[in-house]
Design a protein around this motif. Structure first.
Motif, PDB file in Angstrom:
ATOM      1  N   HIS A  55       0.830  -1.201   0.000  1.00 41.75           N
ATOM      2  CA  HIS A  55       0.000   0.000   0.000  1.00 41.75           C
ATOM      3  C   HIS A  55       0.868   1.256   0.000  1.00 41.75           C
ATOM      4  CE1 HIS A  55      -3.203   2.818   1.014  1.00 41.75           C
ATOM      5  NE2 HIS A  55      -2.457   3.248   2.018  1.00 41.75           N
ATOM      6  N   ILE A  56       1.897   1.271   0.829  1.00 41.38           N
ATOM      7  CA  ILE A  56       2.783   2.432   0.915  1.00 41.38           C
ATOM      8  C   ILE A  56       3.481   2.674  -0.426  1.00 41.38           C
ATOM      9  CG2 ILE A  56       4.937   3.283   1.948  1.00 41.38           C
ATOM     10  CD1 ILE A  56       4.000   1.977   4.577  1.00 41.38           C
ATOM     11  N   HIS A  57       3.947   1.610  -1.048  1.00 39.59           N
ATOM     12  CA  HIS A  57       4.585   1.734  -2.359  1.00 39.59           C
ATOM     13  C   HIS A  57       3.611   2.301  -3.388  1.00 39.59           C
ATOM     14  CE1 HIS A  57       8.614  -0.338  -2.292  1.00 39.59           C
ATOM     15  NE2 HIS A  57       8.183  -0.567  -1.070  1.00 39.59           N
ATOM     16  N   ALA A  97       2.125   9.554  -5.960  1.00 39.47           N
ATOM     17  CA  ALA A  97       2.472  10.909  -5.537  1.00 39.47           C
ATOM     18  C   ALA A  97       3.720  11.472  -6.200  1.00 39.47           C
ATOM     19  CB  ALA A  97       2.648  10.937  -4.015  1.00 39.47           C
ATOM     20  N   THR A  98       4.668  10.601  -6.575  1.00 37.98           N
ATOM     21  CA  THR A  98       5.946  11.106  -7.073  1.00 37.98           C
ATOM     22  C   THR A  98       6.692  10.026  -7.855  1.00 37.98           C
ATOM     23  OG1 THR A  98       7.986  12.245  -6.390  1.00 37.98           O
ATOM     24  CG2 THR A  98       7.238  10.406  -5.013  1.00 37.98           C
ATOM     25  N   THR A  99       7.875  10.356  -8.329  1.00 41.51           N
ATOM     26  CA  THR A  99       8.714   9.387  -9.032  1.00 41.51           C
ATOM     27  C   THR A  99       9.374   8.459  -8.019  1.00 41.51           C
ATOM     28  OG1 THR A  99       9.192  10.976 -10.797  1.00 41.51           O
ATOM     29  CG2 THR A  99      10.678   9.086 -10.585  1.00 41.51           C
ATOM     30  N   VAL A 100       9.329   7.175  -8.275  1.00 40.09           N
ATOM     31  CA  VAL A 100       9.911   6.180  -7.368  1.00 40.09           C
ATOM     32  C   VAL A 100      10.822   5.252  -8.183  1.00 40.09           C
ATOM     33  CG1 VAL A 100       9.441   4.272  -5.779  1.00 40.09           C
ATOM     34  CG2 VAL A 100       7.891   6.246  -5.864  1.00 40.09           C
ATOM     35  N   PHE A 101      12.016   5.030  -7.682  1.00 40.90           N
ATOM     36  CA  PHE A 101      12.907   4.084  -8.346  1.00 40.90           C
ATOM     37  C   PHE A 101      12.292   2.693  -8.339  1.00 40.90           C
ATOM     38  CE2 PHE A 101      16.144   7.288  -7.206  1.00 40.90           C
ATOM     39  CZ  PHE A 101      16.791   7.414  -8.425  1.00 40.90           C
ATOM     40  N   THR A 102      12.368   2.017  -9.466  1.00 39.19           N
ATOM     41  CA  THR A 102      11.928   0.626  -9.524  1.00 39.19           C
ATOM     42  C   THR A 102      12.841  -0.242  -8.666  1.00 39.19           C
ATOM     43  OG1 THR A 102      11.079   0.936 -11.762  1.00 39.19           O
ATOM     44  CG2 THR A 102      11.476  -1.326 -11.047  1.00 39.19           C
ATOM     45  N   THR A 160      22.231  -2.328 -10.807  1.00 38.29           N
ATOM     46  CA  THR A 160      20.899  -2.054 -11.355  1.00 38.29           C
ATOM     47  C   THR A 160      20.432  -0.663 -10.967  1.00 38.29           C
ATOM     48  OG1 THR A 160      20.318  -4.407 -11.247  1.00 38.29           O
ATOM     49  CG2 THR A 160      18.505  -2.847 -11.451  1.00 38.29           C
ATOM     50  N   LEU A 161      20.673  -0.286  -9.713  1.00 37.14           N
ATOM     51  CA  LEU A 161      20.278   1.036  -9.241  1.00 37.14           C
ATOM     52  C   LEU A 161      21.058   2.128  -9.967  1.00 37.14           C
ATOM     53  CD1 LEU A 161      18.761   2.944  -7.374  1.00 37.14           C
ATOM     54  CD2 LEU A 161      20.539   2.558  -5.640  1.00 37.14           C
TER      55      LEU A 161
END
Length: 221
Positions: free
Chosen positions: A155-157, A163-168, A207-208
């Motif tokens: 849910h948090i993810h 809401a914003t950009t999130v790294f995969t 990967t990051l």
């Protein structure tokens, strides 16, 4: 040259660890200059423990009156500059955000971590507005479980992605990451006979770093 800031209004979310992981990984290919702008100086302490990659330089900031000069000097001597900020709002943080080409906001998977991450993103947006410039910002989930997530974590993810950009890519909870603070150096310098999961941690870090590059170049395909 490129400047990336690691910012969070909350401590203990993996800010310094993510800076170390990315900084040492980038240093495998290019010249990297890291500035510790956190009075706790955890990044600078880490740099003095063990040998660093040859392309990596770490310095401690002299504070808000020096930070802009420090960033400019670092840009002259490196391909990329990473700045580790303290876990609270400050003039130094504002100055650094304003000079950054990307602000990475580490977050845990608890609701209070997510709330603080969004607060930090709001601070970056305010700084960007005042400077009339775009400052890309992205949330990096750290210390996460590599296994199945709980319903709350999912849910948090999901809410954060809305809401914003999130790294995969996430920085999972790994012994190798924790070991960096005690042994110094980067993941590739860790003794595999002493620490478990080093190769998986390196793959995670690679990967990051690739995703960070794609985000900064706009290549999100």
């Amino acid at each position: 040259m490129t400047c990336i800031a690691f910012a969070s209004s909350k401590g203990g979310v993996g800010k310094t660890t993510s800076a170390i992981v990315l900084g040492t990984e980038f240093a495998e290919e290019i010249k990297v200059w890291m500035i510790d702008a956190d009075p706790a100086a955890r990044l600078y302490k880490w740099s003095s423990i063990g040998p660093l990659p040859k392309n990596l330089t770490v310095t401690k900031s002299g504070g808000e009156r020096k930070i802009l000069e420090e960033i400019n000097d670092a840009k002259k001597n490196a391909d990329i500059v990473l700045v580790d900020l303290e876990g609270s709002a400050s003039r130094t943080a504002s100055f650094v955000m304003g000079e950054s080409d990307l602000v990475i906001v580490p977050s845990g998977e608890e609701q209070q971590d997510a709330d603080e991450a969004l607060e930090t993103i709001s601070e970056v947006a305010l700084e960007a507005s005042s400077r009339r410039k775009n400052i890309p910002t992205a949330v990096l989930f750290c210390r996460t479980n590599a296994a199945v997530k709980s319903r709350l974590e999912k849910h948090i993810h999901a809410e954060m992605i809305k809401a914003t950009t999130v790294f995969t890519t996430e920085l999972h909870r790994r012994t190798a990451y924790s070991a960096l603070h005690n042994s110094g150096g980067g993941l590739r310098q860790l003794d595999r006979s002493e620490f478990s999961g080093v190769d998986k941690a390196i793959d995670n870090a690679l990967t990051l770093s690739n995703e960070v590059i794609k985000l900064m170049t706009g290549d999100l395909s």
